[in-house]
Design an enzyme around this catalytic site. Structure first.
Site, short mmCIF file in Angstrom:
data_model
loop_
_atom_site.label_atom_id
_atom_site.label_comp_id
_atom_site.label_asym_id
_atom_site.label_seq_id
_atom_site.Cartn_x
_atom_site.Cartn_y
_atom_site.Cartn_z
N GLU A 103 0.95 -0.96 0.29
CA GLU A 103 0.14 -0.13 -0.10
C GLU A 103 0.54 0.92 0.39
O GLU A 103 0.87 2.01 -0.86
CB GLU A 103 -0.73 0.12 1.50
CG GLU A 103 -2.39 1.26 1.70
CD GLU A 103 -2.60 1.86 -0.01
OE1 GLU A 103 -2.62 2.83 -0.68
OE2 GLU A 103 -3.42 -0.09 0.37
N GLY A 109 11.96 20.53 2.15
CA GLY A 109 11.93 18.77 2.29
C GLY A 109 11.63 18.34 1.42
O GLY A 109 10.94 17.07 1.82
N LYS A 157 4.65 4.44 -10.05
CA LYS A 157 3.18 4.38 -9.56
C LYS A 157 2.28 4.65 -10.78
O LYS A 157 0.80 3.50 -10.22
CB LYS A 157 3.60 6.11 -8.97
CG LYS A 157 4.18 6.28 -7.71
CD LYS A 157 4.12 7.18 -6.84
CE LYS A 157 4.80 8.23 -5.96
NZ LYS A 157 5.23 9.28 -5.65
N GLY A 191 6.64 12.12 2.85
CA GLY A 191 6.88 12.06 4.04
C GLY A 191 6.88 10.86 4.86
O GLY A 191 6.54 9.57 4.62
#
Length: 429
Positions: free
Chosen positions: A123, A181, A199, A304
């Site tokens: 996932e 970032g 993806k 992240g």
């Protein structure tokens, strides 16, 4: 369980395992115990983690008798592929966030999971914390998915959002993304579309039950998106987004399976009225269009440490439950075997901005080139600029090869000073 890698994501996984151990045990029906963590360097400081857990011998770790499942967050192709295959051969279920490996050689991993009767959950490989792959694999398994359209890379979305809302140039927006970032020191994988293409391959494989690899995906990045493109989109009340598009191409005889699938990644204009246009900063959003379910939208943080770790923990609980119950999760199947169509056969629309000589007959000449390539014009706008003029043409849907050939021919015309902007248009019927 064993953990391969202890970087930003791996450290978050360990933290969540430690802080939520009681809740996770209650949800699984058994405690989740971390048997070891494979790393490249033992001398690196990793605050809050028992140093006794670390080892540089990943091969031994994934085959240990006290390990039931393996979580892989080291990334890349090797040694990740070999380690996962060894783990499954030893009867261990695997959880991974490795989009690059799944997109390049997912077939080998899925075949190993089938052969050795283990789970392979992933996932976290697409859209971070957004629950997207499991709905495609399980919730919509009884439906017929027609299209998957979305923003799956937060870095490029942040850059394009800054260009649209603040008038920033590409380089300026990229530097800001790096300072926050959102972008790596080497942003190539993001800005050139490689991350989104991987993806897209994973999404297409799941949605259409067809083997698709990253090499099958038509890929264009955002490095060539200019201020003129963004300004042109604003004039059309649109925005520019890097889109991943996976769609089933209908067969001419109406067969339900379709003629093939089209999988592509490129920057495109979409109307501001479209829900994807409102996806700001580094967020992701994906539309899934299915025959019975209709249109579904998935939105949230796409990258992240914490969001990715959240998705991994979700898979971890699911796999652990299967182990406790003596069952196995859904097995990946690619029974459809639909061909991936070349980009030239994909039907799309173009926005074309031309700087032309401001004299009579120019518009007719340009329109004749579109007609010669059997491309229908939906809208045209002309604005005088002294001795020159700016001509904007928006087409109806046509094969991409015909649209591309039209633009190349326009570049050769004496009356055309410059083809200032060319961009595809999505999100409209």
């Amino acid at each position: 369980m064993a953990l391969l890698g202890c970087g930003v994501v791996g450290s978050e996984v360990v933290r969540l395992l430690r802080e939520q151990s009681a809740d996770l045990a209650a949800r699984v029906g058994a405690p989740l115990e971390l048997a070891g963590i494979a790393v490249r360097r033992l001398d690196r400081a990793r605050e809050g983690i028992d140093p006794a857990l670390f080892t540089t011998d990943a091969h031994s770790l994934v085959t240990r008798d006290d390990v039931d499942l393996v979580v892989e967050v080291i990334g890349g192709i090797e040694p990740a592929r070999t380690l996962m295959l060894e783990a499954m051969k030893a009867g261990k279920s695997v959880i991974t966030a490795n989009k690059a490996l799944l997109a390049e050689d997912g077939g080998t991993l899925f075949a190993a999971a089938r052969e050795y009767g283990t789970d392979l959950y992933y996932e976290a490989s697409v859209a971070g914390a957004i629950p997207l792959l499991r709905p495609l694999r399980e919730s919509l398994v009884g439906d017929h998915v027609h299209r998957v359209l979305g923003i799956v890379n937060g870095t490029t979305n942040y850059i394009l959002d800054q260009m649209d809302t603040h008038g920033a140039g590409f380089n300026e927006a990229l530097e800001e993304a790096q300072s926050l970032g959102y972008a790596e020191a080497d942003p190539t994988a993001d800005v050139e579309g490689f991350d989104a293409a991987a993806k897209a391959a994973i999404l297409a494989r799941l949605a259409f039950h067809t083997p698709v690899t990253a090499a099958d995906v038509h890929r264009e990045g955002i490095t060539e998106v200019t201020a003129a493109d963004v300004a042109g989109a604003k004039e059309m009340d649109s925005v520019v987004k890097l889109l991943a598009i996976c769609e089933r191409v209908p067969a001419e005889d109406g067969r339900n399976g379709g003629r093939g699938v089209s999988v592509r990644v490129y920057p495109a204009m979409i109307p501001r009225s479209h829900p994807l246009a409102s996806v700001r900063e580094a967020y992701n959003a994906v539309f899934v269009e299915a025959e019975s379910a209709g249109s579904l939208m998935f939105y949230g943080a796409g990258a992240g440490g914490a969001p990715t770790a959240s998705a991994i923990l979700g898979d971890l609980v699911a796999v652990a439950r299967n182990l406790v119950g003596g069952s196995q999760g859904p097995v990946e199947v690619t029974y459809a075997e639909l061909p991936v169509l070349p980009m030239g056969e994909t039907v799309t629309r173009y926005y074309v901005q031309l700087d032309v000589a401001d004299r009579s007959g120019v518009l007719a000449t340009v329109a004749e080139e579109f007609a010669r390539h059997e491309v229908s014009i939906k809208a045209v706008r002309q604005e005088g600029l002294g001795e020159d003029a700016q001509l904007v043409v928006v087409t109806h849907r046509a094969p991409d090869a015909a649209l591309s050939a039209t633009v190349e021919r326009l570049r050769e015309l004496d009356i055309v000073r410059e083809v200032a902007s060319v961009m595809r248009v999505e999100g409209e019927q």
